[in-house]
Design a protein around this motif. Structure first.
Motif, PDB file in Angstrom:
ATOM      1  N   SER A 142       0.824  -1.214   0.000  1.00 39.16           N
ATOM      2  CA  SER A 142       0.000   0.000   0.000  1.00 39.16           C
ATOM      3  C   SER A 142       0.855   1.259   0.000  1.00 39.16           C
ATOM      4  N   TYR A 146       2.522   2.200  -8.277  1.00 43.06           N
ATOM      5  CA  TYR A 146       1.972   1.163  -9.158  1.00 43.06           C
ATOM      6  C   TYR A 146       3.081   0.419  -9.885  1.00 43.06           C
ATOM      7  N   GLU A 218      -9.419  -1.529 -14.572  1.00 38.06           N
ATOM      8  CA  GLU A 218      -8.260  -0.657 -14.395  1.00 38.06           C
ATOM      9  C   GLU A 218      -8.334   0.517 -15.357  1.00 38.06           C
ATOM     10  N   TYR A 223      -3.989   0.419 -13.671  1.00 43.10           N
ATOM     11  CA  TYR A 223      -4.054   0.406 -12.208  1.00 43.10           C
ATOM     12  C   TYR A 223      -5.329   1.081 -11.742  1.00 43.10           C
ATOM     13  N   SER A 224      -5.993   0.504 -10.748  1.00 43.38           N
ATOM     14  CA  SER A 224      -7.167   1.143 -10.145  1.00 43.38           C
ATOM     15  C   SER A 224      -7.177   0.829  -8.660  1.00 43.38           C
ATOM     16  N   VAL A 225      -7.767   1.694  -7.877  1.00 39.05           N
ATOM     17  CA  VAL A 225      -7.892   1.474  -6.437  1.00 39.05           C
ATOM     18  C   VAL A 225      -9.276   1.939  -6.002  1.00 39.05           C
ATOM     19  N   SER A 236      -9.506  -1.742   1.100  1.00 36.25           N
ATOM     20  CA  SER A 236      -8.921  -1.001  -0.017  1.00 36.25           C
ATOM     21  C   SER A 236      -8.467  -2.043  -1.029  1.00 36.25           C
ATOM     22  N   LYS A 238      -6.912  -2.914  -4.778  1.00 33.53           N
ATOM     23  CA  LYS A 238      -6.143  -2.449  -5.934  1.00 33.53           C
ATOM     24  C   LYS A 238      -6.151  -3.523  -7.021  1.00 33.53           C
ATOM     25  N   ILE A 240      -4.183  -4.478 -10.524  1.00 32.04           N
ATOM     26  CA  ILE A 240      -2.931  -4.121 -11.183  1.00 32.04           C
ATOM     27  C   ILE A 240      -2.720  -5.015 -12.398  1.00 32.04           C
TER      28      ILE A 240
END
Length: 474
Positions: A142, A146, A218, A223-225, A236, A238, A240
């Motif tokens: 965390s 990325y 993503e 990449y997305s969170v 949380s 993520k 990838i």
């Protein structure tokens, strides 16, 4: 070595021989810190009953519990009971909770350093208390970018799969066909907590996905969170994209439930603190209003004067609570406190047509409510005294308030260019002087000095920066 000698001579009663013993012990701190993967300190007893940190070493291979150095800061008895116990009894203390100078919680083990039968210092081994960190050596994805995460995950396949158990988040890897082909033990444990009976390994990712498909896609960077809630858990998540022939993407899930609960608790605490200080302020202002009515109804000049002084003292405390109510925390900038006291005192005690200039100089920093209240009363008394007596038969006057922040003690000076007075023969029964002396000695645990002559009066008092910093340890 010089800093140990300087601190010991300034804040302790250790002899040169005893200081040399402490200096010799400090030479082994860094190897101990590396061997124990812990912060190591030496504290020496200060003359006021607390302890002073004279040496420290942070571990080289694991994160320290501290962001800054604490050498030269106080180790308070109420915050570090293990240290206080070892100083008091002269025996070792193992595995007791403590609160650091940076307000984090740690576990301390303490050994006495003796010269004969006398305890001249303590050796402290300290590790952080953090329920979210089961293994101190775990990696934290965390906290990485990325690109760093994607690069690391790409190499965590095959013979390097053991690295995934060093990650402090749940990790899932999905192949080109949408099948979960890898998960670490934290992912398995997390899905069990969420209520899943089956192991996510070998399942179609669509069947175990925790967020909506539109949120899980993503962005152009791969990449997305997303933060989401699943039952009682806050997560949380993520996603990838991986640059691999076999793997399509990875999902890193961090359980942030504890963090969210702490944020809610802080918000509730802030609201409670605001309400508390707001009510105190209102009650004090009500008392001041009652005194104001008494002033208006009294025909006796001396009575009116005494009631007016009492009213102003109460308002000075109310002003401090008003600032604390606005901030929502139990700390306030000392400059704000002094400026408000200055304005109130001038309003009530400056003579008509008298041109007085009051300046505030030096440092500005946060103090807790107890220090702020005491400083407010002291400044109020000193300004009131100058305005009433220092400038008789004068049309102008200057009063300087100088604030200097120190490591352990801070200092405030109130300097006027009035006519001065005979310090040796001043009346000791004056209430204002008694308030100042009591507040400095008993509340601020500091020292007061007064110099006065034809060129004016110079009053200096100091106070310990952390005297009222009491934190509970559960």
């Amino acid at each position: 070595m010089d800093i140990i000698d300087e601190l010991c001579k300034k804040y302790t009663d250790l002899t040169d021989e005893e200081i040399a013993i402490i200096q010799g012990m400090s030479a082994v701190l860094q190897p101990l810190a590396n061997l124990e993967d812990a912060d190591i300190f030496i504290d020496c007893p200060s003359e006021d009953g607390d302890a002073i940190v004279v040496a420290e070493a942070k571990p080289s291979y694991v994160p320290s519990s501290y962001k800054k150095t604490v050498v030269g800061l106080l180790a308070k008895q109420e915050n570090e009971p293990a240290v206080a116990r070892t100083f008091r009894l002269g025996v070792a203390t193992k595995q007791m909770k403590a609160v650091t100078q940076e307000n984090t919680r740690t576990i301390q083990s303490v050994e006495p350093i003796k010269n004969g039968d006398r305890v001249i210092g303590v050796l402290i081994r300290e590790q952080r208390v953090d329920e979210q960190r089961q293994v101190s050596e775990r990696l934290h994805f965390s906290e990485q970018s990325y690109e760093q995460i994607a690069n690391a995950l790409t190499h965590m396949v095959g013979s390097n799969n053991w690295l995934t158990e060093c990650i402090d988040e749940a990790l899932i890897m999905v192949d080109k066909g949408g099948l979960v082909t890898f998960r670490n033990s934290l992912a398995r444990h997390l899905y069990r907590q969420l209520g899943y009976i089956e192991d996510p390994l070998g399942q179609i990712y669509e069947n175990i996905r925790l967020i909506d498909s539109t949120d899980d896609a993503e962005d152009q960077s791969g990449y997305s969170v997303v933060e989401t809630s699943v039952g009682r858990h806050s997560l949380s998540i993520k996603r990838i994209q991986l640059d691999s022939e076999d793997m399509d993407f990875a999902v890193v899930i961090q359980d942030i439930t504890w963090k969210k609960e702490q944020e809610k608790a802080l918000i509730l605490k802030s609201v409670a603190i605001k309400e508390m200080h707001h009510r105190v302020k209102n009650n004090l202002q009500t008392i001041a209003s009652l005194l104001r009515l008494q002033v208006r109804r009294s025909d006796n000049g001396e009575t009116r004067k005494v009631l007016g002084e009492s009213m102003n003292r109460i308002l000075s405390i109310a002003t401090t609570h008003e600032l604390l109510a606005q901030s929502g925390v139990d700390q306030v900038k000392i400059g704000e406190v002094i400026l408000n006291i200055k304005n109130n005192t001038v309003r009530y005690f400056a003579r008509p047509h008298f041109d007085v200039s009051i300046t505030l100089e030096g440092d500005d920093f946060e103090v807790d409510s107890d220090i702020a209240t005491s400083v407010a009363l002291i400044i109020n008394e000193l300004l009131q005294n100058s305005l009433q007596y220092a400038f008789e038969d004068r049309e102008t006057g200057l009063i300087r308030i100088v604030v200097t922040r120190g490591e352990l003690y801070s200092r405030i000076e109130v300097i006027d260019n009035g006519g001065g007075y005979d310090v040796e023969n001043v009346r000791t029964d004056r209430l204002g002087l008694s308030i100042v002396q009591t507040m400095v000695k008993d509340k601020l645990r500091g020292n007061l000095s007064v110099e006065s002559g034809p060129g004016g009066t110079h009053v200096t008092f100091d106070f310990k920066n952390q005297i009222m910093e009491v934190a509970g340890v559960t």
